[in-house]
Design a protein around this motif. Sequence first.
Motif, short mmCIF file in Angstrom:
data_model
loop_
_atom_site.label_atom_id
_atom_site.label_comp_id
_atom_site.label_asym_id
_atom_site.label_seq_id
_atom_site.Cartn_x
_atom_site.Cartn_y
_atom_site.Cartn_z
N HIS A 38 0.86 -1.19 0.00
CA HIS A 38 0.00 0.00 0.00
C HIS A 38 0.89 1.24 0.00
O HIS A 38 1.60 1.50 0.96
N LEU A 39 0.85 1.98 -1.11
CA LEU A 39 1.58 3.25 -1.23
C LEU A 39 0.57 4.39 -1.28
O LEU A 39 -0.48 4.27 -1.94
N THR A 40 0.88 5.47 -0.62
CA THR A 40 0.00 6.62 -0.66
C THR A 40 0.81 7.90 -0.57
O THR A 40 1.94 7.91 -0.08
N ASP A 41 0.25 8.96 -1.11
CA ASP A 41 0.82 10.31 -1.00
C ASP A 41 2.28 10.37 -1.47
O ASP A 41 3.17 10.76 -0.73
N ILE A 42 2.47 10.01 -2.72
CA ILE A 42 3.80 10.09 -3.32
C ILE A 42 4.19 11.54 -3.55
O ILE A 42 5.35 11.93 -3.38
N HIS A 43 3.24 12.35 -3.98
CA HIS A 43 3.47 13.80 -4.19
C HIS A 43 4.72 14.07 -5.02
O HIS A 43 5.58 14.87 -4.65
N ILE A 44 4.81 13.41 -6.15
CA ILE A 44 6.00 13.58 -6.96
C ILE A 44 6.01 14.94 -7.67
O ILE A 44 4.95 15.51 -7.96
N GLN A 45 7.20 15.46 -7.88
CA GLN A 45 7.43 16.75 -8.53
C GLN A 45 8.85 16.74 -9.06
O GLN A 45 9.65 15.87 -8.68
N PRO A 46 9.20 17.67 -9.93
CA PRO A 46 10.58 17.68 -10.45
C PRO A 46 11.61 18.04 -9.39
O PRO A 46 12.79 17.70 -9.52
N GLU A 47 11.18 18.73 -8.33
CA GLU A 47 12.10 19.20 -7.31
C GLU A 47 12.23 18.21 -6.15
O GLU A 47 11.53 17.22 -6.08
N LEU A 48 13.15 18.54 -5.24
CA LEU A 48 13.31 17.84 -3.96
C LEU A 48 13.65 16.35 -4.10
O LEU A 48 13.38 15.56 -3.21
N ARG A 49 14.21 15.96 -5.26
CA ARG A 49 14.64 14.57 -5.49
C ARG A 49 13.49 13.58 -5.31
O ARG A 49 13.69 12.44 -4.92
N LEU A 72 -1.22 -1.19 -4.28
CA LEU A 72 -2.45 -0.42 -4.14
C LEU A 72 -2.05 1.02 -3.81
O LEU A 72 -1.34 1.26 -2.83
N ASN A 73 -2.47 1.95 -4.65
CA ASN A 73 -2.11 3.36 -4.48
C ASN A 73 -3.38 4.13 -4.10
O ASN A 73 -4.36 4.13 -4.85
N SER A 74 -3.34 4.80 -2.96
CA SER A 74 -4.55 5.49 -2.49
C SER A 74 -4.48 7.00 -2.68
O SER A 74 -5.05 7.76 -1.90
N GLY A 75 -3.83 7.44 -3.75
CA GLY A 75 -4.00 8.82 -4.17
C GLY A 75 -2.90 9.79 -3.80
O GLY A 75 -1.96 9.48 -3.09
N HIS A 198 -8.94 7.82 -0.27
CA HIS A 198 -7.76 8.66 -0.05
C HIS A 198 -7.83 9.31 1.33
O HIS A 198 -6.85 9.29 2.09
N VAL A 199 -8.95 9.89 1.64
CA VAL A 199 -9.14 10.60 2.91
C VAL A 199 -9.69 9.62 3.94
O VAL A 199 -10.57 8.81 3.62
N PRO A 200 -9.20 9.65 5.17
CA PRO A 200 -9.72 8.73 6.19
C PRO A 200 -11.22 8.88 6.40
O PRO A 200 -11.74 9.99 6.49
#
Length: 307
Positions: A38-49, A72-75, A198-200
């Motif tokens: 279970h992966l959640t809240d990856i918040h990927i972006q070009p910055e911050l590695r 399973l990715n919850s958003g 996604h939200v509890p």
Amino acid sequence: MASSASPPPSPPLASPTTGQPQPAGHTTAKKRTLRFAHLTDIHIQPELRAAEGLAACLHHLQGQSDAPSFILNSGDCVFDSLKQTKDRVNLQVEPLARSLQKENSLPIEYCIGNHDCWGIGEKSDPLYGKKFALEKMRLERPYHSYDKAGWHFIMLDSVQPKSDGSWYTMKLDDEQFAWLQKDLQSTPSTTPIIVVSHVPILSAAVISMAQSKGEEGYIVSGGLMHTDSAKILALLNQYKNVKLCLSGHIHLYEQIKYDGISFISNGAVSGNWWKGIHEQTGNGYAMINLYDDGSFDNDYFLYGWNT
């Protein structure tokens, strides 16, 4: 997946949460039917590695000696789509797509988070709102269900536009709630159910982020937990085969049990949005084992980023 050395043995952050503790002296063997990450809240972006961090997470979970069969990715896959231009959203989606293609060999099941919705720009754009996320996640609609290894998975959509059309409030709309009722009714009572949002739906940890009103108590933001929790809980409690509700959003690792249902928020891959740990929860993911008797284990693993 790109080749990498297998990670050293890594104990979970906390001991397993078991869905159905057995009484003392109980000896009936149970069989594991499924193991997933279970992966959640990856918040990927070009910055911050962020792309490097996601790659490290994917390498760690796939390198476990007891590997999962799917993710399973919850958003909240990207840092923020809601208030960004389409060009900026694409700059976030591109490293996400590259990382998943290059570093991951597992199938992924998605549900939508608030940061995955594109809320700026012309509403006439065919990708406005959730349509952008649906296209990237290859989903026909923002909520759905499926069966795996004798368990029924229900993937909910927590994020709805407000009554004035602006984004967002955390609840199920009427159409989705009616669909959920029918889906629960049509699932055999012998089939254990996992609900993913996604939200509890229910959280105690949100009190730590609530506004204190002194003797008057607390005000919990409608952006932290489902505002229709009581309505959803009243429905779920009619079905004793609902065993587990999984979520993310709050970037905290939390496990509570209420009326026989376990509610678990499994931290965040991004931790404190790629700036270290968030309160006491480090960058991590969960491994979940499902068993044929309707029980489960949930272990949260730190994958060694910003620690």
